[in-house]
Design a protein around this motif. Structure first.
Motif, PDB file in Angstrom:
ATOM      1  N   ILE A  27       0.843  -1.208   0.000  1.00 14.11           N
ATOM      2  CA  ILE A  27       0.000   0.000   0.000  1.00 14.11           C
ATOM      3  C   ILE A  27       0.871   1.248   0.000  1.00 14.11           C
ATOM      4  CG2 ILE A  27      -1.689   1.306   1.367  1.00 14.11           C
ATOM      5  CD1 ILE A  27      -2.802  -1.406   2.332  1.00 14.11           C
ATOM      6  N   ALA A  28       2.012   1.183   0.721  1.00 19.53           N
ATOM      7  CA  ALA A  28       2.913   2.353   0.798  1.00 19.53           C
ATOM      8  C   ALA A  28       3.462   2.721  -0.582  1.00 19.53           C
ATOM      9  CB  ALA A  28       4.068   2.062   1.756  1.00 19.53           C
ATOM     10  N   GLN A  29       3.531   1.751  -1.514  1.00 20.93           N
ATOM     11  CA  GLN A  29       4.036   2.014  -2.863  1.00 20.93           C
ATOM     12  C   GLN A  29       2.918   2.455  -3.823  1.00 20.93           C
ATOM     13  OE1 GLN A  29       7.326   1.837  -3.365  1.00 20.93           O
ATOM     14  NE2 GLN A  29       7.529   1.181  -1.208  1.00 20.93           N
ATOM     15  N   SER A  30       1.680   2.511  -3.332  1.00 24.07           N
ATOM     16  CA  SER A  30       0.557   2.836  -4.222  1.00 24.07           C
ATOM     17  C   SER A  30       0.500   4.314  -4.518  1.00 24.07           C
ATOM     18  CB  SER A  30      -0.755   2.384  -3.578  1.00 24.07           C
ATOM     19  OG  SER A  30      -1.061   3.215  -2.466  1.00 24.07           O
ATOM     20  N   ASP A  31      -0.356   4.669  -5.486  1.00 22.55           N
ATOM     21  CA  ASP A  31      -0.514   6.065  -5.920  1.00 22.55           C
ATOM     22  C   ASP A  31      -1.569   6.815  -5.114  1.00 22.55           C
ATOM     23  OD1 ASP A  31       1.355   5.591  -7.859  1.00 22.55           O
ATOM     24  OD2 ASP A  31      -0.142   4.983  -9.362  1.00 22.55           O
TER      25      ASP A  31
END
Length: 788
Positions: A27-31
């Motif tokens: 989730i931390a890498q999501s936009d």
């Protein structure tokens, strides 16, 4: 949280949030900025604590990281649902729970500090095997369906037991082998699936602590109190053969769970529709709130006509949500309402038990608080009553079977040795084209009779003595009482009754006539007792004397009944014990050769035996079986005498017994008398045997006034020389076995009406009270003894 990490099993629980943390990293890498920032913040807070990813075995760390764990699991435990859902993080099958929702916390707190959560009926064996199955499914890819309904039983704040179904989600759990793990082969699996009960085998394939469950599960509880309680009710009712106190307590507890009423009470009242009566059910200690302390009462004496019609004909629930209000609004039923209030009943439901369209009774649910039971929650009974109806009907059916067995055993038994003949005739009638055929009489020809009795000696005299003792005591008590009353109340009527009582006392002490008992009874009940009731309130002293007198009387007879009761009880005990000995001995005698057997209880116990080929045509008959039965009969009489000797010191009234055997060597025919429902001799010649049977025990030794029977001895009556020789052999044999005395008396019997030439042997019985189980000797034993 339960610190149950010490359970012995194949799994070591390592509580890890690595899958949650991995999800947060994605989730931390999501936009999506707000989701990304939220995930990064949580990861930053978790970073200093590597044990959250690697796994926690020290359960105290769960408390240390409680707030952080709650934030990590926030998506799985939404705050908006915390007061509604019953959820917690857990390790499946382990009693390790944490991160509760508010509702879960409230349930656990209400149960009390000393409550320990444990899965219902889940023992160490099941735990071990279920853990092994979890490994097989998760690691090896098998699909064993090891799931079964799991429940927590948790009491609420009022003490009512609630039942919660357990659901597990294991998405965040993985199974990892350790160096102790044993590689499982398909052959191992084939062996395991056939050996659930072989715990040693499971331990061998999955050693303790050889696998790690890493992660956590989500535990969700579903309130299944009603469904589980109904299931428990079914089990409780099915497993108990009798409606015992334990059954009643279990059913009452289950009803409390279903209705959530901690002090709910349950009762049952039987209804006899034929007699229009309420009756106490024949179940142990089953309360009836309709009857209270009564055993039975007329239906119309408790309910008004309208209510009774509703209960008996409409057969629907009768509900009173507020008994006080009902009494005011329904004055015609005020008696019943007050009856309930006296038992602390403020609301109730009366539910009819109906089976096969027959009204059996009423189940009573009562509460001490108004409105607790009402027309709304009465609908819950729709799920329960079918089970209760089946069970109560089964109890009644079993009770009827017991009643039928007693009736057949004690009153109208058809002995199993001749049952085949009756069955044959019944089948012929059933299979006949015309059901109107007359039933044929059952006749057995060419059978040999044996008759014996153990009789109460002088029973008529003893009975009269007991009557005389009671009547004299009755009159003496009344004389004392009337003389005391006369000191205060000098009335001519009192003086007259004293005169009449003294006259009765003198008559009783001189001679007891046939009608004396009835005369005294009528006089006392119809003339004396009404006078006493009149003077009962005269003064305290007289009241106390009169009360003491009435307290000394028998409840039913309303007379002194001490000696007569002792006599009746002694007679009943003797008959019961003698019959029990004879019945027990008969079981072994039937093994010699099947024969007809019947016994009667009078003033003692009589028995008839008939043996012959026609009784049991499928067996090969030989005269030796008659000899064997005669020897058995003589031994049975010895044992009955011994039983009486042991019994006598415990009897409430001292009585003597005499024993007699009648020998009749000519074969006879017996016919089942349809009108009397019993066997009797058939034909004029055979009637001689019946004449002798009925008159022999009261006959005398010829030329004397001495009875042929004597206490402590067995009298054997016969008519032919060969019969005497045969029984002398039996006697000598039993003398050798120390069962009969050495002296054998021989004499002629006085002539009976139409019967002459009878003779008798009389021999004393040796009492062996220390011998618990007397050995029975056969005719073969006698022959062996004679050979030596």
């Amino acid at each position: 949280m339960d610190d149950s990490q010490n359970i012995i099993g194949p799994l070591i629980a390592k509580i890890s949030f690595h899958k949650v943390l991995e999800s947060l990293e994605n989730i931390a890498q999501s936009d999506i900025d707000y989701r990304s920032e939220y995930a990064k913040a949580l990861l930053k807070h978790a970073e200093p604590y590597p044990e959250l990813r690697e796994g926690i075995t020290d359960l105290s760390l769960l408390d240390k990281h409680e707030k952080l764990i709650k934030n990590l699991l926030a998506d799985l435990f939404p705050t908006a649902l915390t007061r509604n859902e019953i959820k917690a993080a857990a390790i499946p099958f382990f009693n390790i729970t944490f991160n509760y929702t508010e509702r879960f916390k409230n349930i656990v707190n209400a149960a009390g500090d000393d409550f320990g959560m444990a899965i219902r009926n889940f023992d160490d064996h099941q735990f071990y095997v279920f853990c092994c199955c979890l490994i097989l499914n998760s690691h090896y890819g098998y699909h064993f369906d090891f799931s079964k309904p799991l429940f927590y039983d948790i009491p609420d704040s009022t003490g009512v037991m609630r039942h919660y179904r357990i659901l597990y989600n294991a998405d965040f759990l993985e199974i990892i082998p350790t160096e102790k793990a044993v590689e499982i082969t398909p052959e191992d699996v084939n062996l395991l699936i056939d050996n659930f009960d072989n715990l040693d085998l499971w331990r061998q394939k999955f050693p303790e602590g050889s696998w790690i469950s890493k992660g956590f599960g989500i535990l969700t509880l579903f309130d299944a109190t009603t469904e589980s309680a109904i299931s428990n009710l079914k089990s409780n009712l099915l497993k108990n053969e009798d409606f015992t106190d334990d059954t009643k307590a279990g059913v009452e507890s289950i009803f409390r769970s279903i209705y959530k009423i901690p002090d709910l009470r349950i009762g049952y009242t039987e209804i006899n529709t034929e007699d229009n009566e309420f009756r106490l059910a024949p179940f142990d200690d089953m309360k009836s709130f309709i009857l209270d302390n009564n055993r039975e009462m007329s239906c119309g004496s408790m309910f008004c006509e309208c209510t009774l019609d509703y209960l008996m004909n409409k057969k629907d629930y009768f509900i009173i949500s507020d008994v006080d209000a009902y009494a005011k609004d329904n004055p015609e039923d005020a008696k019943f309402a007050q009856h309930l209030l006296a038992q602390d009943v403020r609301s109730c439901i009366l539910a009819p038990i109906i089976k096969n369209n027959k009204l059996l009774g009423l189940v009573e649910l009562v509460s001490s608080r108004p409105k607790e039971l009402n027309s709304i929650n009465a609908n819950k009974l729709a799920y329960i009553l079918p089970f209760l109806s089946d069970t109560i009907e089964r109890y009644y059916s079993e009770l009827q079977n017991q009643i039928d067995a007693i009736i057949q055993n004690e009153y109208t038994a058809i002995h199993h040795s001749v049952y085949w003949k009756f069955r044959e005739e019944a089948l012929q009638h059933i299979n006949s084209a015309s059901r109107n055929l007359a039933y044929k009489e059952i006749v057995f020809r060419e059978v040999y009779p044996l008759y014996g009795q153990i009789d109460i000696k002088g029973s008529s005299t003893a009975r009269n003595e007991s009557i005389e003792k009671d009547l004299i005591l009755q009159i003496e008590s009344l004389l004392s009482l009337f003389r005391f009353i006369f000191k205060t109340e000098k009335l001519p009527l009192i003086e007259q009754h004293i005169y009449e009582l003294e006259k009765l006392e003198n008559q009783l002490k001189s001679e007891l006539k046939a009608d004396t008992e009835a005369v005294v009874q009528n006089y006392v009940i119809n003339e004396i007792h009404p006078v006493l009731q009149h003077f009962d309130s005269a003064n305290t002293e007289i009241h106390d004397k009169i009360a003491a007198y009435f307290a000394s009387l028998d409840d039913k007879m309303k007379l002194v009944y001490d000696s007569r009761k002792d006599f009746d009880d002694a007679l009943s005990i003797i008959n019961k014990q003698m019959a029990a000995v004879l019945d027990r001995k008969q079981e072994e005698a039937q093994a010699f050769f099947p024969h007809y057997y019947e016994r009667f209880k009078t003033d003692g116990v009589e028995h008839n035996l008939y043996i012959g080929a026609s009784i049991s045509p499928k067996h090969s008959y030989n005269p030796i079986y008659l000899d064997n039965l005669r020897l058995w009969q003589l031994q049975a009489m010895c044992e009955m005498e011994n039983e009486y000797y042991k019994l006598r010191p415990t009897l409430p009234y001292d009585l003597d017994v005499t024993s007699l055997i009648l020998v009749f060597s000519a074969p006879i025919s017996i016919r089942f008398r349809m009108d009397e429902k019993r066997f009797d001799v058939d034909g004029t010649y055979n009637a001689r045997y019946e004449v002798v049977k009925k008159r022999i025990d009261k006959s005398y030794i010829k030329g004397t006034k001495e009875r042929i029977t004597e206490k402590g001895k067995i009298t054997i009556v016969y008519s032919q020389k060969q019969e005497e020789e045969e029984y002398r052999r039996y006697i000598r044999f039993l003398q050798h076995k120390n069962m009969l005395g050495n002296v054998i008396e021989s004499f002629e019997v006085e002539d009976l009406q139409g019967v002459t030439g009878l003779k008798a042997l009389r021999v004393g019985v040796i009492y062996a009270v220390q011998q618990k189980n007397a050995e029975t000797y056969s005719y073969e034993d006698l022959l062996k003894e004679l050979e030596h």
